[in-house]
Design an enzyme around this catalytic site. Structure first.
Site, PDB file in Angstrom:
ATOM      1  N   THR D  17      11.006 -31.264 -28.992  1.00  0.00           N
ATOM      2  CA  THR D  17      12.217 -32.079 -29.166  1.00  0.00           C
ATOM      3  C   THR D  17      12.780 -32.615 -27.846  1.00  0.00           C
ATOM      4  O   THR D  17      13.727 -33.400 -27.855  1.00  0.00           O
ATOM      5  CB  THR D  17      13.317 -31.294 -29.912  1.00  0.00           C
ATOM      6  OG1 THR D  17      13.666 -30.152 -29.128  1.00  0.00           O
ATOM      7  CG2 THR D  17      12.836 -30.835 -31.278  1.00  0.00           C
ATOM      8  N   GLY D  18      12.187 -32.185 -26.712  1.00  0.00           N
ATOM      9  CA  GLY D  18      12.606 -32.753 -25.428  1.00  0.00           C
ATOM     10  C   GLY D  18      11.999 -34.139 -25.261  1.00  0.00           C
ATOM     11  O   GLY D  18      11.098 -34.541 -26.010  1.00  0.00           O
ATOM     12  N   GLU D  98       5.599 -28.681 -14.382  1.00  0.00           N
ATOM     13  CA  GLU D  98       5.402 -28.429 -12.956  1.00  0.00           C
ATOM     14  C   GLU D  98       6.574 -27.629 -12.415  1.00  0.00           C
ATOM     15  O   GLU D  98       7.554 -27.399 -13.109  1.00  0.00           O
ATOM     16  CB  GLU D  98       5.199 -29.740 -12.181  1.00  0.00           C
ATOM     17  CG  GLU D  98       6.311 -30.740 -12.305  1.00  0.00           C
ATOM     18  CD  GLU D  98       6.043 -32.025 -11.501  1.00  0.00           C
ATOM     19  OE1 GLU D  98       5.103 -32.067 -10.700  1.00  0.00           O
ATOM     20  OE2 GLU D  98       6.813 -32.990 -11.688  1.00  0.00           O
ATOM     21  N   GLU D 209     -10.040 -31.042  -3.769  1.00  0.00           N
ATOM     22  CA  GLU D 209      -9.107 -31.484  -2.737  1.00  0.00           C
ATOM     23  C   GLU D 209      -9.268 -30.569  -1.538  1.00  0.00           C
ATOM     24  O   GLU D 209      -9.814 -29.477  -1.656  1.00  0.00           O
ATOM     25  CB  GLU D 209      -7.655 -31.314  -3.228  1.00  0.00           C
ATOM     26  CG  GLU D 209      -7.141 -32.383  -4.121  1.00  0.00           C
ATOM     27  CD  GLU D 209      -5.715 -32.088  -4.579  1.00  0.00           C
ATOM     28  OE1 GLU D 209      -5.017 -31.323  -3.905  1.00  0.00           O
ATOM     29  OE2 GLU D 209      -5.338 -32.629  -5.628  1.00  0.00           O
ATOM     30  N   HIS D 247      -0.259 -17.291   9.820  1.00  0.00           N
ATOM     31  CA  HIS D 247      -1.604 -16.928  10.249  1.00  0.00           C
ATOM     32  C   HIS D 247      -2.371 -16.249   9.136  1.00  0.00           C
ATOM     33  O   HIS D 247      -3.580 -16.332   9.042  1.00  0.00           O
ATOM     34  CB  HIS D 247      -1.525 -16.019  11.467  1.00  0.00           C
ATOM     35  CG  HIS D 247      -1.015 -16.751  12.664  1.00  0.00           C
ATOM     36  ND1 HIS D 247      -1.681 -17.830  13.185  1.00  0.00           N
ATOM     37  CD2 HIS D 247       0.087 -16.573  13.419  1.00  0.00           C
ATOM     38  CE1 HIS D 247      -0.996 -18.296  14.232  1.00  0.00           C
ATOM     39  NE2 HIS D 247       0.088 -17.553  14.387  1.00  0.00           N
TER      40      HIS D 247
END
Lengths: 292, 376, 376, 292
Positions: D17-18, D98, D209, D247
């Site tokens: 419903t969003g 996300e 990537e 590091h």
């Protein structure tokens, strides 16, 4: 081959330098168990009558080839010790320690279960495979080698029944005390499954107690999945109705938990139930005789 | 360790679960003062570690402080299922529009905590479970996952709570109850009833709270709540009282219970039984004998010991030491020793030559002897 | 989000990890006052979000407050790897007997937190890992198990720490660092060096602390630590600066990076690139163009958009809106639109008829055009 | 049969419903995906253009037979939504959301992994099996049916490469965007394993990537366990050395993480690597031609 512990057991005792750990660790070794190491943080490099002590279980595995652990660590550190053993690659952990907080075991149980580890206990007498290995506090001298598997929630009651069997000339493949805590590493069903698969076991005695519904569940398993005969003893026929854990407790298990109700449930699944240790031993003798 | 209602509510309050304001009272005067301080109508509630106090007259509404004093007089001293009322919880009276039920408990079989929730609270939950099982939502929490908000939603929507205002409050209470359960090392936390007031406020009107004894070292505040008056250490030691004449002492709960069975099996009537546990030193044996002989019906005593971690020689020495400290001449004591160091234990008893100690070789024979001696 | 040393140490302190007392200073005067307040010798430490400040002269010992003032003057304004020093941490000087290293970080490959510990701290840890790998103990924590005390023991005994007094303190620090890592939603917490003083006290002499941006909503106190001066929102928006003349704007990090590659592949020199992310509204496009054109070397701009959740018509309108707000007449803008609503987007641009907008059909052709236009 | 989503997919959209959930949920249905339910707490009983909405996933499973979930729930509630789906018996969870906190996924990952659930994402474009089902935000119109599997860490780059393949007349069996978050539900290896087992996939393109060592690990898997050809594209050849995570970060992965290093590692395992999307598409066309 027996189950859980045998001639391939390479034992590390966690807490070997404590008084109980030392006493029973050495007794286990005297029985013939291959005790390869002890672990006590800060005591690495020492030895207990020739058994090397390490600071961590990881070292006991890499240096001494341990594959089974016996936990004698005090209650508030016991679950940490089990995690340490599991993450060091130990495949079988037997925890004797009593008074382990229930919530700690609640969280630990699915974790080591997910890792495929066999855990027995806590708050249990351990595991004895007569003639092969004794891991824990079971007095081995009252048992003899044989083909009867014995699994029990109760320590001393296990000895009583083992003793009665021995008096009748019957020996055991393996005796497993699963412990009576709210969450234990192995249930009746877990152990029955192993006995079913074990070549050296011909018949199994399951020793239960009033309360909960573990025995009823095990009976269902026996009926559906086991070919070997199972006999049972349930303690507590004369016990008064116990305190229930609030109202929620009784609903959860869906069982009245009385000895009589358990007896009936077990018999409905084809399991003979004795009302005294002596009677169950005699019933076993008859069945074993019939099979011999 | 079971907590009283007022103690459980104190823990609820600490975890943010809404409860009514109240005061503890041990006398009618304190009840009057408490009611006066709280103002308005109050409920006077017996604090006992058992259920059914309402039916037993242990919970009463009082309109005024004087009324509270009178009701307190009525309730103090009541015997509710063997529990004598010594404490009262004086609580502001709540108007009740609805009564729900919420609990989380240890499910030993599933080895997971189990939530139970229903909008049909206020009654015995077994009754709901039996008569209207669909109204009782049960939901396990996987300990590896921990509490997640969807758990509260499943309970709330599953039980059919429609009011968004109630949903929000209950979701918060569910999460807090889980936190209370885990962080207090509880075996059970139960709110019955969880009420909704006419104004739409949701709060815990009662509390049942049981904490794992093995984890009390982590909770000194809870450990301090133990009612030492109600919990006589000797009483807690004696596991169960029966109704016969043979006192029984074993080591380990299983063997002790089995000994009771065997005594009954050979025609005897067990009086009570206690479990020496892993110990067996003089202190433990003295405590056990004190408890057993408190019961005037006891005629004979049966020690049935199978040594493992318990060593039989130590138990034998414990029995002899106890006989030095207590006058046990009226009681024949049957002793069966087996297992670790049994030979040594038997020898110790034999050498002591006490006339009222009867060694027996087996559990069955020991039981028979004890029954026979009780009948003399 | 990376924290400054002093911020990380503040978090360490909250979790009970021992650190030295110190004060923040932004001027030499404040440094003097801080040193005066602390008393005794102090260390004046540049606060920059990069390593190697020691070698760059950013850390100096001061014996007196006046000395601290002078050292602060030297350090403030230093440029350390492109970071200008604007803040100093003035800390009580510690005597150092031993330097250890302890960290816990997110191991993406194993999907578990990884502890690393060595007694050979104080130097670059990569060097230890390379030259003496056995001295570096690595240990994963299973998130389902959580932290257990044995983890600290494995690290301590594995690294060969023999002194029981040190063992105890380090075990406690290991547990607290894990708590800090989990409860602060950290991606990395590192203590290098973890020192042992001549008196045997163990404490954190430095801190590296990175918090998951996605979890900052749970940590308003940490979110407030963000240095808004150092973190220009436009700067953070422009992901990377290169050294050429083609400004690049893509949607999604992968496509943006790939666009840079393709521009280079066809003989161009990328100037910089930024990622519109999932958006593409006028606001986002204006920000992107502002950042790109800040670089005086930029000669042409390439928008390479493949719509998914981003809609090409929205991006087209965003570009036109941006041209209304910014004077972009000096820049040829190559626009390649594909995916969700690409047709509509292309039509919008065509209808606008802007002379400096060059639509191209493919990524490759767009790159070629942008390179060609940059060379004009 | 394709992988992960296909004609047997019965989808519940968590957050239907969003605005995003509604837009993409309806788009997925328009594509032909069997969208059987939506879940939004408090909106049970409503519907979104005929798709019934429930308060809980458990209802979506019991009432509508959902077996796959698409998560469009806001970041701070997303992992809760995944747990809800897993515990309601959903076998495949695809999370688009996300900005999910990394520690939440860190704890959730081993949990649902232990339950045998397939999870894709979070922070991913979803999964598309052309001609069968589209679950997520991938623009399906740029892809066509075929026998090339495509797996990628990056959303839009996936579209670019898929588009280039389509231009050359090549279609896909399934396109999987695994997402770029620190902890994602399925790795390259998890997806490659499925493509290897899938009858409809002849060849796989892996789009990586710079950063981390996932591509290198996948290359080892390809060399040891895959019979089907795998080609790859790595984005970021011209990228400057990135910021390292302190590091510790560099030591952990044991990889430099640059595109060139990845290309060399992949080629050493027999994987051809293209340097632009166009080039890799052409390489695929040649290999596919050779196999046809």
């Amino acid at each position: 081959m027996a189950i859980i512990v045998d001639n391939d057991t390479r034992l590390v005792v966690q807490g070997l330098t404590g008084s109980e750990g030392r006493f029973h660790g050495l007794r286990n070794r005297a029985y013939g168990t291959n005790v390869v190491a002890g672990v006590t943080p800060g005591k690495g490099g020492q030895d207990v009558e020739g058994i090397p002590v390490f600071d961590t279980v990881a070292e006991a595995v890499s240096e001494a080839g341990a594959n089974t652990s016996l936990v004698f660590v005090p209650a508030r550190f016991a679950v940490d010790a089990v995690y340490e053993a599991v993450d060091a690659g130990i495949g079988t952990v037997i925890a004797i320690t009593e008074h382990v907080p229930a919530h700690e075991m609640l969280r630990a149980y699915p974790y080591f279960r997910g890792k495929g580890v066999t855990m027995i206990g806590p708050n249990c007498p351990g595991v004895l495979s007569p003639g092969k290995a004794n891991v824990g506090i079971i007095p081995a001298e009252i048992f003899s080698e044989g083909s009867i598997g014995l699994v029990s929630r109760s320590g001393t009651l296990t000895y009583q029944i083992g003793h009665e069997l021995t008096q009748l000339g019957l020996g055991n493949s393996t005796i497993v005390g699963i412990g009576g805590d709210p969450v234990v590493g192995s249930s009746f069903i877990d152990v029955l499954e192993r006995f079913e698969a074990d070549d050296e076991t011909d018949l199994v005695v399951m020793v239960g107690e009033i309360g909960g519904d573990e025995e009823e569940k095990a009976a269902g398993f026996v009926q559906e999945r086991m070919s070997k005969p199972v006999l049972s003893y349930i303690a507590g026929f004369s016990a008064p109705p116990g305190k229930t854990m609030g109202h929620a407790g009784a609903i959860i298990s869906g069982s009245s938990g009385t000895a009589q109700a358990k007896k009936e449930a077990l018999e409905a699944c084809g399991i003979e139930v004795g009302t005294t240790p002596t009677e169950v031993a005699q019933m076993v003798a008859e069945r074993a005789g019939a099979r011999a | 360790m079971d907590l009283y209602e007022y103690q459980g509510k104190e823990l609820f309050r600490r975890f943010g679960i809404p409860v009514s304001e109240g005061r503890l009272a041990e006398t009618p005067e304190e009840a009057l003062a408490a009611a006066d301080e709280l103002g308005g109508p109050v409920v006077v509630k017996a604090q006992v570690l058992t259920g059914g106090r309402g039916k037993a007259g242990g919970v009463k509404l009082a309109e005024t402080p004087e009324d509270a004093e009178a009701k307190a007089s009525d309730i103090l001293g009541l015997d509710i299922k063997g529990h004598v009322v010594r404490r009262l919880w004086i609580e502001k009276a709540s108007d009740i529009a609805k009564e729900y039920y919420l609990s989380i408990a240890f499910d030993r079989g599933a080895k997971q905590p189990l939530f139970m929730f229903t909008t049909q609270g206020g009654v015995e939950i077994e009754q709901v479970a039996e008569e209207n099982p669909d109204a009782l939502v049960r939901l396990h929490v996987d300990p590896l996952e921990g509490f997640q908000p969807w758990v509260a939603r499943r309970l709330i929507y599953g039980a059919g709570v429609d009011d968004p205002n109630e949903q929000k409050q209950i979701a918060s209470i569910v999460e807090k109850l889980y936190r209370a359960f885990v962080e207090s090392d509880a075996m059970l936390t139960e709110i019955n009833p969880l009420i909704v007031t006419p104004e739409g406020e949701v709060k815990a009107l009662d509390s049942k709270f049981t904490v794992d004894d093995n984890a009390l070292f982590r909770h000194p505040d809870i450990a301090e709540m133990r009612d030492t008056e109600a919990a006589d250490p000797l009483e807690t030691f004696a596991r169960e009282k029966l109704d016969g004449d043979v006192g029984i002492c074993g080591n380990g709960a299983g063997l002790s219970m089995s000994t009771v069975d065997v005594v009954a099996h050979v025609g005897g009537r067990p009086a009570n039984f206690c479990d020496l546990g892993g110990g067996g030193d003089a202190e433990g044996v003295v405590d056990a004998l004190e408890v057993i002989t408190r019961d005037p019906q006891v005629k004979s005593i049966f020690f049935n010991i199978f040594g493992g971690i318990t060593r039989c020689d130590e138990v034998a020495r414990g029995i002899l030491a106890a006989l030095d400290r207590l006058d046990m001449s009226a009681y024949p004591i049957v002793v069966r020793l087996d297992g670790t160091n049994a030979e040594a234990g038997r020898r110790i008893l034999a050498e002591a030559g006490k006339p009222n100690i009867y060694p027996e070789a087996t559990m069955l024979e020991g039981a028979r002897k004890a029954v026979e001696l009780a009948k003399k």
